[in-house]
Every structure is written in structure tokens, then in C-alpha cells.
Motif scaffolding. Structure first.
Motif, PDB file in Angstrom:
ATOM      1  N   ASP A 149       0.773  -1.107  -0.111  1.00 15.77           N
ATOM      2  CA  ASP A 149      -0.055  -0.281  -0.054  1.00 15.77           C
ATOM      3  C   ASP A 149       0.944   1.257  -0.020  1.00 15.77           C
ATOM      4  O   ASP A 149       0.519   2.289   0.401  1.00 15.77           O
TER       5      ASP A 149
ATOM      6  N   ASN B 244      -1.939   6.206  -5.304  1.00 13.36           N
ATOM      7  CA  ASN B 244      -2.927   5.667  -4.030  1.00 13.36           C
ATOM      8  C   ASN B 244      -3.332   6.449  -3.069  1.00 13.36           C
ATOM      9  O   ASN B 244      -3.647   5.875  -1.704  1.00 13.36           O
ATOM     10  N   LEU B 245      -3.151   7.716  -3.002  1.00 18.09           N
ATOM     11  CA  LEU B 245      -3.636   8.753  -1.955  1.00 18.09           C
ATOM     12  C   LEU B 245      -5.037   8.784  -2.094  1.00 18.09           C
ATOM     13  O   LEU B 245      -5.537   9.521  -2.986  1.00 18.09           O
ATOM     14  N   VAL B 246      -5.874   8.434  -0.993  1.00 17.19           N
ATOM     15  CA  VAL B 246      -7.119   8.706  -1.125  1.00 17.19           C
ATOM     16  C   VAL B 246      -7.475   9.891   0.004  1.00 17.19           C
ATOM     17  O   VAL B 246      -7.368   9.685   1.090  1.00 17.19           O
TER      18      VAL B 246
ATOM     19  N   THR C 220      -0.594   8.524  15.552  1.00 16.37           N
ATOM     20  CA  THR C 220       0.312   7.230  14.774  1.00 16.37           C
ATOM     21  C   THR C 220      -0.827   6.892  13.688  1.00 16.37           C
ATOM     22  O   THR C 220      -2.096   6.613  13.762  1.00 16.37           O
ATOM     23  N   GLY C 221      -0.311   6.572  12.795  1.00 15.55           N
ATOM     24  CA  GLY C 221      -0.895   5.996  11.476  1.00 15.55           C
ATOM     25  C   GLY C 221      -1.897   6.998  10.895  1.00 15.55           C
ATOM     26  O   GLY C 221      -2.877   6.450  10.139  1.00 15.55           O
ATOM     27  N   THR C 222      -1.927   8.122  10.965  1.00 19.26           N
ATOM     28  CA  THR C 222      -2.661   9.222  10.243  1.00 19.26           C
ATOM     29  C   THR C 222      -2.201   9.560   8.786  1.00 19.26           C
ATOM     30  O   THR C 222      -2.827  10.238   8.059  1.00 19.26           O
ATOM     31  N   GLY C 223      -0.893   9.041   8.549  1.00 18.49           N
ATOM     32  CA  GLY C 223      -0.508   9.493   7.257  1.00 18.49           C
ATOM     33  C   GLY C 223       0.646  10.353   7.178  1.00 18.49           C
ATOM     34  O   GLY C 223       0.967  10.890   6.071  1.00 18.49           O
ATOM     35  N   LYS C 224       1.431  10.382   8.389  1.00 19.17           N
ATOM     36  CA  LYS C 224       2.231  11.338   8.380  1.00 19.17           C
ATOM     37  C   LYS C 224       3.422  11.287   7.274  1.00 19.17           C
ATOM     38  O   LYS C 224       4.103  12.150   6.585  1.00 19.17           O
ATOM     39  N   ASP C 225       4.188   9.848   7.003  1.00 15.28           N
ATOM     40  CA  ASP C 225       5.099   9.654   6.398  1.00 15.28           C
ATOM     41  C   ASP C 225       4.506   9.869   4.726  1.00 15.28           C
ATOM     42  O   ASP C 225       5.273  10.277   4.028  1.00 15.28           O
ATOM     43  N   ARG C 226       3.105   9.543   4.367  1.00 14.71           N
ATOM     44  CA  ARG C 226       2.695   9.611   3.169  1.00 14.71           C
ATOM     45  C   ARG C 226       2.693  11.247   2.664  1.00 14.71           C
ATOM     46  O   ARG C 226       3.151  11.658   1.731  1.00 14.71           O
TER      47      ARG C 226
ATOM     48  N   ASP D 208      11.356  10.900  11.212  1.00 14.50           N
ATOM     49  CA  ASP D 208      10.022  10.460  11.953  1.00 14.50           C
ATOM     50  C   ASP D 208      10.491  10.037  13.289  1.00 14.50           C
ATOM     51  O   ASP D 208      11.458   9.693  13.657  1.00 14.50           O
TER      52      ASP D 208
ATOM     53  N   HIS E 289     -10.844   1.548  -0.369  1.00  8.06           N
ATOM     54  CA  HIS E 289      -9.551   1.549  -0.833  1.00  8.06           C
ATOM     55  C   HIS E 289      -8.757   0.369  -0.527  1.00  8.06           C
ATOM     56  O   HIS E 289      -8.068  -0.417  -1.110  1.00  8.06           O
TER      57      HIS E 289
ATOM     58  N   LEU F   9      -5.476   5.079  10.254  1.00  8.01           N
ATOM     59  CA  LEU F   9      -5.571   4.493   8.864  1.00  8.01           C
ATOM     60  C   LEU F   9      -5.212   3.102   8.955  1.00  8.01           C
ATOM     61  O   LEU F   9      -5.581   2.196   8.332  1.00  8.01           O
ATOM     62  N   ARG F  10      -4.015   2.948   9.776  1.00  8.22           N
ATOM     63  CA  ARG F  10      -3.508   1.532   9.604  1.00  8.22           C
ATOM     64  C   ARG F  10      -4.214   0.709  10.383  1.00  8.22           C
ATOM     65  O   ARG F  10      -4.456  -0.592   9.831  1.00  8.22           O
TER      66      ARG F  10
ATOM     67  N   ARG G  52      -7.083  -0.177   7.932  1.00  4.80           N
ATOM     68  CA  ARG G  52      -6.633  -1.115   6.967  1.00  4.80           C
ATOM     69  C   ARG G  52      -6.707  -2.551   7.264  1.00  4.80           C
ATOM     70  O   ARG G  52      -7.105  -3.562   6.940  1.00  4.80           O
TER      71      ARG G  52
HETATM   72  N1  LIG Z   1      -4.557   9.249   2.158  1.00  5.89           N
HETATM   73  C1  LIG Z   1      -4.273   7.951   2.085  1.00  5.89           C
HETATM   74  N2  LIG Z   1      -4.699   7.128   1.177  1.00  5.89           N
HETATM   75  C2  LIG Z   1      -4.439   5.846   1.474  1.00  5.89           C
HETATM   76  N3  LIG Z   1      -3.589   5.304   2.270  1.00  5.89           N
HETATM   77  C3  LIG Z   1      -3.152   5.857   3.350  1.00  5.89           C
HETATM   78  C4  LIG Z   1      -3.440   7.433   3.380  1.00  5.89           C
HETATM   79  N4  LIG Z   1      -2.842   8.104   4.493  1.00  5.89           N
HETATM   80  C5  LIG Z   1      -2.105   7.046   4.760  1.00  5.89           C
HETATM   81  N5  LIG Z   1      -2.443   5.811   4.145  1.00  5.89           N
HETATM   82  C6  LIG Z   1      -1.793   4.386   4.772  1.00  5.89           C
HETATM   83  O1  LIG Z   1      -2.068   4.287   6.068  1.00  5.89           O
HETATM   84  C7  LIG Z   1      -1.106   3.768   6.850  1.00  5.89           C
HETATM   85  C8  LIG Z   1      -0.548   4.579   7.807  1.00  5.89           C
HETATM   86  O2  LIG Z   1       0.259   5.802   7.211  1.00  5.89           O
HETATM   87  P1  LIG Z   1       1.709   6.314   7.558  1.00  5.89           P
HETATM   88  O3  LIG Z   1       2.496   5.093   7.586  1.00  5.89           O
HETATM   89  O4  LIG Z   1       1.985   7.633   6.459  1.00  5.89           O
HETATM   90  O5  LIG Z   1       1.342   7.102   8.858  1.00  5.89           O
HETATM   91  P2  LIG Z   1       2.086   7.719   9.969  1.00  5.89           P
HETATM   92  O6  LIG Z   1       1.209   8.831  10.668  1.00  5.89           O
HETATM   93  O7  LIG Z   1       3.278   8.104   9.459  1.00  5.89           O
HETATM   94  O8  LIG Z   1       2.353   6.651  11.138  1.00  5.89           O
HETATM   95  P3  LIG Z   1       3.273   6.529  12.355  1.00  5.89           P
HETATM   96  O9  LIG Z   1       2.908   7.568  13.242  1.00  5.89           O
HETATM   97  O10 LIG Z   1       3.100   5.026  12.809  1.00  5.89           O
HETATM   98  O11 LIG Z   1       4.616   6.718  11.848  1.00  5.89           O
HETATM   99  C9  LIG Z   1       0.060   3.520   5.843  1.00  5.89           C
HETATM  100  O12 LIG Z   1      -0.208   2.173   5.307  1.00  5.89           O
HETATM  101  C10 LIG Z   1      -0.470   4.278   4.606  1.00  5.89           C
HETATM  102  O13 LIG Z   1       0.178   3.817   3.337  1.00  5.89           O
END
Ligand SMILES: Nc1ncnc2c1ncn2[C@@H]1O[C@H](COP(=O)(O)OP(=O)(O)OP(=O)(O)O)[C@@H](O)[C@H]1O
Length: 623
Positions: A273, A313-315, A344-350, A413, A497, A529-530, A533
Motif C-alpha cells: 500500500d 494511491n492517496l485517497v 500514529t497511523g494518520t499518514g504523516k509518512d505519506r 520520523d 480503498h 488508517l493503519r 486497513r
Molecule cells: N490518504 C491515504 N490514502 C491511502 N492510504 C493512506 C493514506 N494515508 C495513509 N495511508 C496508509 O495508512 C497507513 C499509515 O500511514 P503512515 O505510515 O503514513 O502514517 P504515520 O502517521 O506516518 O504513522 P506512524 O505515526 O506510525 O509513523 C499506511 O499504510 C499508509 O499507506
């Protein structure tokens, strides 16, 4: 004799250790020893036979590295008894006088704060130097210890390097951690098949892949063993990965290719993903079946060869999130540092990747998880080191992440986990835009856009003195905050998704019945989001594979149950796995640890029970 340290001179982990010692009534002036008889020592050694057999070369190499500086290497079992040592007089004689020797127990309750005992108590690597030792007679020592884990995640003992306090060097802990990781890799490799035939080749592989992720799979691509680097990469505790299919994390076509390729080929393995990918090399048995996978990070050259991929794949269909991403694209070209906040898991990395891609910067996007690197290695990882900079350093030196991200973006991170000492060094690099490798005096100019992320409350960390205020403000020249899933209005779109991803894995279309949505929408989603999923994937598997239907109903959802305890909420999931785990635990208990009897009680074969225990290693009876 050195004096007691001031409380504020002790690292927080040692403050807790001193408190424990006081609670237990350990007398710092009169140490009680707990010694094994020869027979007991033999028994305990025997229990660690596999570890010694697998890791002897690593322990001996470690000893060769430290013996010139009069250090000794010790291994304790999980109860704190020293079961092996490598060392030479005169230091071993001094050490024996305080019973730092085989057969003695070094748990904190016996010996006060010390590296072996504190590493055991905290399950973490630790340095205890000079007067940080609780008991006075031990204060001539400096000791560095790291936990030794089995390939299924159980703590089996402690690896320790000890020497004269005057020879203390903070980097020694990094070396011990690396050796402990190598031991784990070596155990993993030994426990996979074909060990004897591959022995020589794998020795090299272990040395090369000290901290590299290693995964052992069976012929169906299910994970049987792995090391901590691999578990970190997969984002799950080790025990949760055992028994799971590789396709849970990686693109199924890539996994298929990997399982069928010859062991000389490498495959690019993409996360299902995200656009992160790894170079994987499989090792096969004589019937050409893959049984082990080495993963290695892609080099910047690899990445550049296929160009910077767009964030696919960003939704999102939530006004709050769209606003954040629009702002991100607008500020992307500026050189200002950016702090991304969110649970955590809100998509910060993305989001960080999206900023890099919209920035037009030609260099690489380099991500560093500050929470995953041992504190003593943070600076060498970020700033690099010259050859011979410290004991155990790589032969040709190491280019740090700042240099690797030159012309690109460095994503820090979990910045809230950065040790305070390294925060000062980071601030200096941000101010001066130059890095100086450890062991060098030559500053190297770097052009790096820094993006930091955290789920922690950094203001509170600043107030408590855990995070430097000047660095906080330097990192927060711009700030973006990602909303939690419960605040988003696009849960259905995201769930669809994630469902599409599982459909690909399962090779069939799956529907969601209408009653499922209110349950998902009313849940709190602490894992964001994690977690969503994961829930969708579990429900789809439950519907398709267990119930044999193509639609998800509420009964397929893991029970999202909350138990209020004070203001804290705990979430428990009940699943088929839970039921299986409970049944196995009860059978083992009823059979008093006899696995053949437990298998009979469960009505399954002994081999099947062993296989299932890979999934629940904590249930294995302790020997
Ligand atoms: N907008 C999006 N659309 C689809 N998938 C997403 C989206 N944003 C995040 N994800 C998915 O959700 C999961 C968590 O995202 P990510 O790793 O970016 O979160 P994070 O905030 O960096 O987590 P952590 O705090 O644990 O480092 C990943 O599998 C990522 O691919």
C-alpha cells in the motif's frame, strides 16, 4: 572510589533502576551474591546451547574487537546468571573479586543497577558507567548490555561488554547492540534448513547483514522466523508476524516472483500500500523452494534510476485533509523546515513524501525513524563517520543520512524520541547547513530540506526537559497537522480503498453489507488508517476464507469492544486467532507443558501444534 551521582546526572532509565534497588532494599555498601553450583550452571548452559552453537563466531569476533582495550564479553541467561565469559587477566581477576564471573547472578535485586540486570529489567540496551552503578564495589566498571532475542521474539539472555570505567566510550553500546542483532540473525539462519551446506556462505551473509532485515518463510510464503529489523520494517511486533503470509505486507505479484526466482536473482519487493520498496534476495533449497529472504534498503542510485515516483494511491475526500495536502503542495518548494503532527497511523509518512515530490528537489527522499535507532547510534546514522572512528565502525567509514539526502529531503520520523544529546548536534547541522562526520574535523556542506514528524506532545516534552526548546522552534518553521481518522469524513472511501487491496490479494470481489458502516463509523480508531486497513483485511479474510462468502457482515469484524477504566480506554479484539490461542494455552496447561499430551487434548498432531506455536511463541513451555 567515586561518589554517588546526582539524580539529574542519571539517564531516566537508570533513575528508575535506582528506585527499584532502593525499593528492594539492595545495600549499596554490602552486596549479597547469588551463585550457582556447578551442576546448576551446566543445566543453565545447556538450555542456551542453541544460542552458543549459532552465535559463537559472533561472540568471538566481538571479543577480538574489544580484547585489546582490556574489555571482557559476558553472556547471561534470562534470569541474570552469567553463563559464559571471554576475557583475560588482569581485568578478569578484578572482575572476579566482585563476582562478575560465570555462575553469579547479576539481576538488579542482587547486584543493584548494572548493565546486565537493568537491560533484563527494561528489555532494552543500556550503558552503566562508573558511579551510575548502584553498588559501590562495582563503580570501577563500565558495562554495555543488549538483550538477546530468539527469532520468535523471546528474550533469551543478555550480551554484555564490561571494562574499566576509565575506558568508557559511548559508541561501545552500538557495537554490542549490533552484535546482539547479529546473534539473532545467526540463530534465525541456523534454525532454517540447509544450515550445514550453506554454512560458509551464510557466515558472510550474517556479517554483511548485521542490522539488515531477515525473514525466513516456508514454501507457502508464510513467515516462520524474522529478526527485529524485519519486524520494524513490517511495522508489527515480531510475534505478530510469525505465521503470516508475506502478501500481508508486500505486493502479491512481487512475492510470487520472489518465491519462484533462483537464489542468485534479486527482486524489488514493494509494500502493498505504499511506494516504498526493498531489494530482496531469496535463498532456496535443492528443490528450488524459497526458505529465506534477505531484504536490503534500496540505494539512492536504485531509486534515482526509476525516478521519483508520484505518491500514488492517496485517497482523500475530507475537507480537513484536503486542506492539509493543498497547503503542503504550496509550501513544498520552500526550504523551510516542516513539522508534521498527527496521531500514529494518520499518514504523516505519506504526507512527507508528497511534500518531497511536490518540492522539485532532485535529491533522494531519505527517511529515518529516530525511535528505531539505538540512542548511541543516532549521531553516526545521521552524520556518518570516518573509517576507524570507533571500535566496531565499518572499515570504509559511513556516509550519514544527511549526506545521503543532499539535494533532497530528510524525513525525521518520531523526532520526539531523539535523545537530548543528539538534539544539540542536529540543531547545529540545521543552523550551519554542514555536517561533520564522527572522527573527522572537516565540515561537509549539505543542502537538505528537513521534515520532522511526531505523534507526541512536543510542547509537553519541552516543558519536561525531554526536548530542546530551540530545536523545537527550529523544526517548526512550518507546521501541518493531520486529523485523526475519527475526525475525517471519508472513512468509507478509505475503507473501499483498503478493501480493493485485499480483493487483489484474494483474487475476488468482496461487498460490504450496509450494517457494517455504522459500526465502523462509530468506532474511535486509536490506530487510525493503519488500524482501519487491518480491520478491513481481517474481515475480508474471515468472510472469504472462514465463512466462504463474498460479503462482509458485522460478524466478520473483529469485535471493537471498549472497556472503560478510569479515563483510559483499552480496545480488545476477539478473533479466531484469540480462540485458537486460548485453546492451545489451556491444553498446554492441562498437560503440564507436555506438548504431545497437549496435542492429543486438542485433537491435532504434535507437528501441527508445533507449527501453531510459531504463531504464539509465548505459549511454548519454558524449559
Ligand atoms: N490518504 C491515504 N490514502 C491511502 N492510504 C493512506 C493514506 N494515508 C495513509 N495511508 C496508509 O495508512 C497507513 C499509515 O500511514 P503512515 O505510515 O503514513 O502514517 P504515520 O502517521 O506516518 O504513522 P506512524 O505515526 O506510525 O509513523 C499506511 O499504510 C499508509 O499507506
Amino acid at each position: 572510589m567515586q561518589t554517588e551521582p546526582e539524580r539529574n546526572e542519571l539517564p531516566p532509565m537508570l533513575v528508575s533502576s535506582w528506585q527499584r534497588c532502593r525499593k528492594w532494599g539492595v545495600d549499596p555498601k554490602r552486596v549479597q551474591d547469588e551463585l550457582l553450583t556447578d551442576g546448576e550452571l551446566e543445566d543453565r548452559r545447556e538450555r542456551m546451547h542453541d544460542l552458543f552453537q549459532a552465535c559463537k563466531p559472533i561472540l568471538e569476533t566481538l571479543y577480538t574487537q574489544v580484547r585489546q582495550s582490556d574489555f571482557m564479553v559476558l553472556v547471561s541467561d534470562r534470569d541474570g546468571y552469567i553463563v559464559a565469559k571471554w576475557g583475560e587477566p588482569p581485568f578478569t581477576e578484578r572482575a572476579s573479586r566482585v563476582r562478575l564471573d560465570v555462575g553469579a547472578n547479576w539481576e538488579e535485586r542482587v547486584k543493584g543497577t548494572n548493565a546486565i540486570g537493568t537491560a533484563l529489567a527494561e528489555s532494552k540496551p543500556v550503558t552503566v558507567w562508573g558511579n551510575q552503578h548502584f553498588c559501590e564495589e562495582n563503580r570501577f566498571l563500565t558495562c554495555y548490555a543488549a538483550p538477546l532475542y530468539s527469532p520468535t521474539g523471546e528474550l533469551v539472555g543478555i550480551l554484555d561488554v564490561s571494562g574499566d570505567a576509565r575506558l568508557h566510550h559511548p559508541h561501545t553500546l552500538g557495537m554490542v547492540i549490533t552484535a546482539a542483532q547479529a546473534c539473532q540473525a545467526r540463530l534465525l539462519l541456523q534454525q532454517t534448513r540447509r544450515e550445514l551446506v550453506l554454512h560458509m556462505r551464510e557466515m558472510d551473509a550474517v556479517m554483511e547483514s548485521l542490522g539488515q532485515p531477515l525473514i525466513a518463510v516456508d514454501t507457502d510464503g508464510l513467515i516462520t522466523r524474522l529478526n527485529q529489523s524485519a519486524a520494524r520494517l513490517l511495522g508489527n511486533p515480531m510475534a505478530d508476524c510469525i505465521g503470516q503470509p508475506m502478501t500481508r505486507w508486500f505486493d502479491s505479484d512481487d512475492v510470487q516472483a520472489l518465491l519462484t526466482k533462483s537464489d542468485r536473482d534479486v527482486t524489488i519487493l514493494s509494500f502493498a500500500d505504499s511506494d516504498v520498496s526493498w531489494v530482496a534476495k531469496s535463498v532456496q533449497d535443492e528443490r528450488k523452494r524459497t526458505f529465506r529472504i534477505h531484504l536490503a534498503g534500496r540505494t539512492p542510485a536504485d531509486r534515482q534510476s526509476d525516478g521519483v515516483k508520484p505518491v500514488s494511491n492517496l485517497v482523500m475526500d475530507c475537507p480537513k485533509v484536503r486542506k492539509v495536502f493543498e497547503l503542503a503542495v504550496r509550501i513544498a518548494p520552500s526550504p523551510l523546515t516542516l513539522l508534521i503532527r498527527g496521531e500514529t497511523g494518520t499518514g504523516k509518512d505519506r504526507l512527507a513524501r508528497a511534500v518531497h515530490e511536490a518540492s522539485g528537489r532532485k535529491g533522494a527522499f531519505v527517511a529515518v525513524n529516530c525511535g528505531a535507532i539505538p540512542a548511541t547510534l543516532v549521531e553516526s546514522e545521521l552524520f556518518g563517520y570516518e573509517k576507524g572512528a570507533f571500535t566496531g565502525a565499518r572499515k570504509n567509514g559511513y556516509k550519514g543520512k544527511f549526506e545521503a539526502a543532499d539535494g533532497g529531503t530528510l524525513f525525521l520520523d518520531e523526532i520526539g524520541d531523539m535523545p537530548t544529546a543528539s538534539q544539540v548536534a542536529l540543531l547545529r547541522v540545521l543552523e550551519e547547513k554542514k555536517v561533520t562526520r564522527i572522527g573527522s574535523h572537516r565540515p561537509i556542506p549539505v543542502d537538505v530540506r528537513v521534515i520532522a514528524a511526531t505523534h507526541q506532545n512536543l510542547e509537553q516534552a519541552v516543558a519536561e526537559g525531554r526536548f530542546r526548546a530551540d530545536l523545537f522552534y527550529r523544526l517548526r518553521e512550518m507546521e501541518l497537522v493531520l486529523p485523526a481518522l475519527r475526525e475525517r469524513t471519508d472513512l468509507r472511501l478509505l475503507a473501499d480503498h483498503f478493501l480493493k487491496q485485499v480483493e487483489q490479494e484474494l483474487g475476488r470481489a468482496i461487498k460490504v453489507s450496509a450494517e457494517v458502516w455504522p459500526i465502523l463509523e462509530q468506532y474511535d480508531w486509536p490506530g487510525n488508517l493503519r488500524e482501519l486497513r487491518q480491520v478491513i483485511r481481517q474481515a475480508a479474510y474471515q468472510a472469504c476464507l472462514i465463512r466462504g462468502v463474498d460479503w462482509i457482515t458485522p460478524q466478520d469484524l473483529p469485535t471493537l469492544r471498549r472497556e472503560e477504566s478510569g479515563s483510559e480506554k483499552t480496545v480488545s479484539f476477539f478473533s479466531i486467532d484469540d480462540a485458537e490461542e486460548r485453546a492451545i494455552a489451556q491444553a498446554i496447561q492441562a498437560a503440564h507443558g507436555n506438548l504431545s499430551a497437549a496435542a492429543r487434548l486438542l485433537g491435532i498432531g504434535r507437528t501441527t501444534l508445533y507449527r501453531k506455536l510459531h504463531k504464539f511463541p509465548h505459549l511454548k513451555p519454558r524449559c
